[in-house]
Motif scaffolding. Structure first.
Motif, PDB file in Angstrom:
ATOM      1  N   PRO A   1      -7.637   2.357  -3.406  1.00  7.15           N
ATOM      2  CA  PRO A   1      -7.817   3.179  -2.185  1.00  7.15           C
ATOM      3  C   PRO A   1      -6.897   2.791  -1.025  1.00  7.15           C
ATOM      4  CG  PRO A   1      -9.858   2.018  -2.834  1.00  7.15           C
ATOM      5  CD  PRO A   1      -8.723   1.363  -3.526  1.00  7.15           C
ATOM      6  N   LEU A   2      -5.799   2.111  -1.301  1.00  4.70           N
ATOM      7  CA  LEU A   2      -4.880   1.771  -0.205  1.00  4.70           C
ATOM      8  C   LEU A   2      -4.581   3.004   0.644  1.00  4.70           C
ATOM      9  CD1 LEU A   2      -2.156  -0.515  -1.875  1.00  4.70           C
ATOM     10  CD2 LEU A   2      -3.641  -1.136   0.036  1.00  4.70           C
ATOM     11  N   LYS A   3      -4.563   2.783   1.957  1.00  4.65           N
ATOM     12  CA  LYS A   3      -4.292   3.911   2.849  1.00  4.65           C
ATOM     13  C   LYS A   3      -2.842   3.856   3.313  1.00  4.65           C
ATOM     14  CE  LYS A   3      -6.468   1.082   6.397  1.00  4.65           C
ATOM     15  NZ  LYS A   3      -7.761   0.774   7.011  1.00  4.65           N
ATOM     16  N   ARG A   4      -2.353   4.961   3.862  1.00  6.15           N
ATOM     17  CA  ARG A   4      -1.004   4.992   4.405  1.00  6.15           C
ATOM     18  C   ARG A   4      -0.877   3.953   5.504  1.00  6.15           C
ATOM     19  NH1 ARG A   4       2.288   7.679   0.947  1.00  6.15           N
ATOM     20  NH2 ARG A   4       1.441   9.683   0.341  1.00  6.15           N
ATOM     21  N   PRO A   5       0.219   3.223   5.611  1.00 14.20           N
ATOM     22  CA  PRO A   5       1.462   3.360   4.846  1.00 14.20           C
ATOM     23  C   PRO A   5       1.501   2.508   3.590  1.00 14.20           C
ATOM     24  CG  PRO A   5       1.803   1.774   6.575  1.00 14.20           C
ATOM     25  CD  PRO A   5       0.373   2.232   6.695  1.00 14.20           C
ATOM     26  N   TYR A   6       0.348   1.997   3.192  1.00 12.69           N
ATOM     27  CA  TYR A   6       0.341   1.077   2.058  1.00 12.69           C
ATOM     28  C   TYR A   6       0.103   1.777   0.724  1.00 12.69           C
ATOM     29  CZ  TYR A   6      -0.404  -1.786   6.173  1.00 12.69           C
ATOM     30  OH  TYR A   6      -0.286  -2.339   7.414  1.00 12.69           O
ATOM     31  N   ALA A   7      -0.436   2.973   0.749  1.00 14.29           N
ATOM     32  CA  ALA A   7      -0.758   3.680  -0.492  1.00 14.29           C
ATOM     33  C   ALA A   7       0.495   3.851  -1.350  1.00 14.29           C
ATOM     34  CB  ALA A   7      -1.360   5.039  -0.170  1.00 14.29           C
ATOM     35  N   VAL A   8       0.316   3.669  -2.652  1.00 10.40           N
ATOM     36  CA  VAL A   8       1.432   3.839  -3.590  1.00 10.40           C
ATOM     37  C   VAL A   8       1.278   5.206  -4.245  1.00 10.40           C
ATOM     38  CG1 VAL A   8       2.630   2.898  -5.597  1.00 10.40           C
ATOM     39  CG2 VAL A   8       1.511   1.356  -3.975  1.00 10.40           C
ATOM     40  N   ARG A   9       1.895   6.175  -3.664  1.00  7.14           N
ATOM     41  CA  ARG A   9       1.852   7.526  -4.226  1.00  7.14           C
ATOM     42  C   ARG A   9       2.908   8.378  -3.525  1.00  7.14           C
ATOM     43  NH1 ARG A   9      -3.323   7.505  -1.449  1.00  7.14           N
ATOM     44  NH2 ARG A   9      -3.174   8.650   0.515  1.00  7.14           N
ATOM     45  N   PRO A  10       3.263   9.514  -4.129  1.00 10.64           N
ATOM     46  CA  PRO A  10       4.266  10.374  -3.490  1.00 10.64           C
ATOM     47  C   PRO A  10       3.730  10.970  -2.200  1.00 10.64           C
ATOM     48  CG  PRO A  10       3.790  11.103  -5.745  1.00 10.64           C
ATOM     49  CD  PRO A  10       2.778  10.077  -5.392  1.00 10.64           C
ATOM     50  N   LEU A  11       4.658  11.440  -1.384  1.00  8.96           N
ATOM     51  CA  LEU A  11       4.295  12.125  -0.140  1.00  8.96           C
ATOM     52  C   LEU A  11       4.792  13.563  -0.232  1.00  8.96           C
ATOM     53  CD1 LEU A  11       3.279  12.026   2.833  1.00  8.96           C
ATOM     54  CD2 LEU A  11       5.616  11.433   3.472  1.00  8.96           C
ATOM     55  N   ASP A  12       3.872  14.505  -0.140  1.00  8.79           N
ATOM     56  CA  ASP A  12       4.221  15.928  -0.182  1.00  8.79           C
ATOM     57  C   ASP A  12       4.295  16.477   1.232  1.00  8.79           C
ATOM     58  OD1 ASP A  12       4.113  15.701  -2.893  1.00  8.79           O
ATOM     59  OD2 ASP A  12       2.462  17.105  -3.196  1.00  8.79           O
TER      60      ASP A  12
ATOM     61  N   ASN B   1      -3.177 -10.936  10.576  1.00 14.16           N
ATOM     62  CA  ASN B   1      -2.182  -9.960  11.022  1.00 14.16           C
ATOM     63  C   ASN B   1      -1.641  -9.235   9.805  1.00 14.16           C
ATOM     64  OD1 ASN B   1      -2.182 -10.543  13.825  1.00 14.16           O
ATOM     65  ND2 ASN B   1      -1.093 -12.443  13.371  1.00 14.16           N
ATOM     66  N   VAL B   2      -1.740  -7.945   9.793  1.00 14.23           N
ATOM     67  CA  VAL B   2      -1.270  -7.142   8.660  1.00 14.23           C
ATOM     68  C   VAL B   2      -0.158  -6.224   9.132  1.00 14.23           C
ATOM     69  CG1 VAL B   2      -1.907  -5.466   6.886  1.00 14.23           C
ATOM     70  CG2 VAL B   2      -3.559  -7.199   7.609  1.00 14.23           C
ATOM     71  N   ASN B   3       0.955  -6.295   8.431  1.00 15.82           N
ATOM     72  CA  ASN B   3       2.095  -5.457   8.780  1.00 15.82           C
ATOM     73  C   ASN B   3       2.685  -4.850   7.522  1.00 15.82           C
ATOM     74  OD1 ASN B   3       2.544  -6.019  11.754  1.00 15.82           O
ATOM     75  ND2 ASN B   3       2.500  -8.097  10.905  1.00 15.82           N
ATOM     76  N   PRO B   4       3.267  -3.678   7.613  1.00 13.78           N
ATOM     77  CA  PRO B   4       3.958  -3.119   6.441  1.00 13.78           C
ATOM     78  C   PRO B   4       5.244  -3.870   6.163  1.00 13.78           C
ATOM     79  CG  PRO B   4       4.167  -1.645   8.322  1.00 13.78           C
ATOM     80  CD  PRO B   4       3.254  -2.752   8.747  1.00 13.78           C
ATOM     81  N   LEU B   5       5.462  -4.203   4.900  1.00 13.99           N
ATOM     82  CA  LEU B   5       6.719  -4.807   4.464  1.00 13.99           C
ATOM     83  C   LEU B   5       7.524  -3.746   3.729  1.00 13.99           C
ATOM     84  CD1 LEU B   5       5.914  -8.267   2.828  1.00 13.99           C
ATOM     85  CD2 LEU B   5       7.359  -7.839   4.807  1.00 13.99           C
ATOM     86  N   PHE B   6       8.807  -3.879   3.696  1.00 18.63           N
ATOM     87  CA  PHE B   6       9.654  -2.976   2.919  1.00 18.63           C
ATOM     88  C   PHE B   6       9.387  -1.516   3.292  1.00 18.63           C
ATOM     89  CE2 PHE B   6       8.470  -6.540  -0.023  1.00 18.63           C
ATOM     90  CZ  PHE B   6       9.613  -7.286   0.225  1.00 18.63           C
ATOM     91  N   ALA B   7       9.258  -1.262   4.567  1.00 23.75           N
ATOM     92  CA  ALA B   7       8.888   0.096   4.990  1.00 23.75           C
ATOM     93  C   ALA B   7      10.077   1.049   4.912  1.00 23.75           C
ATOM     94  CB  ALA B   7       8.355   0.060   6.419  1.00 23.75           C
ATOM     95  N   VAL B   8       9.773   2.298   4.673  1.00 27.80           N
ATOM     96  CA  VAL B   8      10.780   3.365   4.618  1.00 27.80           C
ATOM     97  C   VAL B   8      10.663   4.195   5.890  1.00 27.80           C
ATOM     98  CG1 VAL B   8      11.541   5.431   3.388  1.00 27.80           C
ATOM     99  CG2 VAL B   8      10.659   3.463   2.107  1.00 27.80           C
ATOM    100  N   PRO B   9      11.730   4.268   6.694  1.00 26.78           N
ATOM    101  CA  PRO B   9      11.633   5.109   7.890  1.00 26.78           C
ATOM    102  C   PRO B   9      11.639   6.588   7.523  1.00 26.78           C
ATOM    103  CG  PRO B   9      13.859   4.226   7.667  1.00 26.78           C
ATOM    104  CD  PRO B   9      13.035   3.601   6.570  1.00 26.78           C
TER     105      PRO B   9
END
Lengths: 221, 217
Positions: free
Chosen positions: B167-178, B7-15
């Motif tokens: 290559p982490l994909k959203r929402p796991y990717a560590v990069r800015p969001l434009d 089971n994979v879930n996002p932790l520390f997510a930003v709404p």
């Protein structure tokens, strides 16, 4: 009231060094001309817009003498900062093998360099080859801006917002000076703020890491 | 290779919320005309917290106190969306929220050629939102012209990378969001998220309204 002054020290401090490179500064006009020639020749760019040109990161592999001298001086300069913030002996320092990649950036008026940091890299050095006059209307014109790296303190009052360096929260700005190199941890997000002067800003950036004897886990760039 | 049940879930997510104001052309035209008319010293923010620049006008923070109908219509849309965001992302119900006093600072920006806004967040606020009145011209040679950029909150997480995490994909990717805002678009986010506006290189204007909100018992 107890008159004994408190002991206040910075914790979680971030090193930021400014290293003069006088031997290289003498060659700034030659470096500037070399870079201009590469741009005019249409050399491939990692990032190019009408207002910002960034060369590939193989600059330090170029054979020209001023570039070779610059590369050696920048890596040595980064090493002086490393030495200043560590307790290495001379033997320990000599045992570390530096790896470096370098590139030049030419930023035109109204242009800037978007924020970035560098994975798999320990230190970033930014050397100034040429800088425009400061802007009379924008004091942050063309500054190297290092972003606040602590968790954003979301509660502020009149005292926390007014602290002086090195305690002040917020970004840090350094105005590039020809002949000087700024050195800081490469994990820090930084940018070149838009230039509001008439002349371009010419910079050389190096990313450096030092490989210890037997160290593993450092992938190729 | 075994295939364990995972089971994979996002932790520390930003709404991050988004809403669109339907049939907003007329409203946006009225807002634009009003803002350009009041782009003057009387309405300029007298105490800017960031470096003022000629290319970007920032109004006082009292915009939602203006009585004009277009402003009040926008106020309802933006603050209702903020309230909906709170309900969607917290344990509060509508009746709980209704018992809280809802504060806001709201202002408009007009950006012209080479205008930008430094990366920042908003201490002493809980929720922020940006509404786009006019997106401004797109410029092919400056693909990030005028984008609203959200910086990743996980600073330093990308200092070590390898081929299995890069290559982490959203929402796991560590990069800015434009985000390239469109007229009528509203984005909502926690005020702690650092964000900036990249230099705008259109030859016209980029106009936005921003609000910072906080709640008190």
């Amino acid at each position: 009231m107890n008159a004994t002054p408190p002991i206040v020290v910075p914790i979680l401090a971030t090193p930021f060094g400014v290293v003069p490179l006088p031997d290289v500064e003498a060659h700034n006009p030659a470096l500037n001309e070399l870079f201009s020639a590469r741009m005019r020749a249409g050399a491939s760019a990692v990032q190019s817009s009408p207002l910002c040109y960034r060369s590939p990161d193989d600059l330090f592999e170029r054979p020209e003498q001023p570039v070779a001298q610059l590369a050696a001086a920048m890596v040595r300069g980064v090493a002086t900062v490393v030495r200043a913030v560590n307790d290495f002996s001379e033997d320990q320092l000599r045992s570390l093998r530096p790896e470096a990649r370098g590139w030049f950036t030419v930023v035109q008026p109204d242009g800037g360099v978007p924020a970035a940091n560098y994975p798999l890299t320990a230190w970033c050095g930014i050397y100034c080859v040429a800088a425009p006059e400061p802007s009379s209307t924008r004091h942050d014109s063309g500054v190297l801006r290092i972003y606040e790296s602590h968790f954003g303190p979301m509660f502020a009052d009149a005292t926390t917002a007014a602290m002086r360096l090195p305690f002040r929260p917020g970004h840090y700005g350094w105005r590039p000076v020809p002949g000087q190199m700024a050195v800081f941890p490469a994990s820090l997000t930084h940018e070149i703020a838009p230039i509001r002067s008439r002349e371009p800003l010419v910079l050389v950036t190096v990313r450096v890491r030092f490989i210890g004897p037997g160290q593993q886990g450092v992938a190729r760039w | 290779m075994v295939s364990p049940v995972l089971n994979v879930n996002p932790l520390f997510a930003v709404p991050f919320g988004e809403a669109r104001l339907a049939a907003c052309d007329q409203l946006n035209q009225e807002l634009e005309a009003l803002f350009l008319q009041r782009e003057n010293a009387e309405h300029r923010n007298p105490t800017p917290s960031h470096i003022p620049q000629a290319e970007t006008f920032e109004s006082r923070f009292n915009l939602f106190h203006w009585p004009e109908a277009c402003v009040q219509e926008l106020r309802r849309f933006m603050l209702d969306a903020v309230a909906r965001m709170v309900i969607e992302t917290t344990t509060l119900k509508a009746e709980d929220l209704g018992r809280l006093k809802f504060h806001n600072h709201t202002w408009f920006h007009v950006s012209r050629y080479a205008g930008s806004f430094i990366a920042h967040n908003h201490p002493m606020a809980s929720w922020s939102a940006v509404y786009c009145v006019r997106a401004g011209e797109s410029v092919a040679e400056h693909p990030d012209s005028g984008v609203l950029r959200f910086l990743d909150t996980r600073q330093g997480a990308n200092a070590f990378t390898d081929p299995a995490i890069l290559p982490l994909k959203r929402p796991y990717a560590v990069r800015p969001l434009d985000i390239r805002l469109a007229a009528g678009q509203l984005v909502l986010f926690p005020s702690y998220v650092f964000h900036e506006v990249a230099p705008f290189y259109g030859r016209d204007t980029r106009i936005t309204v921003a609000t910072n909100c906080w709640f008190a018992p």
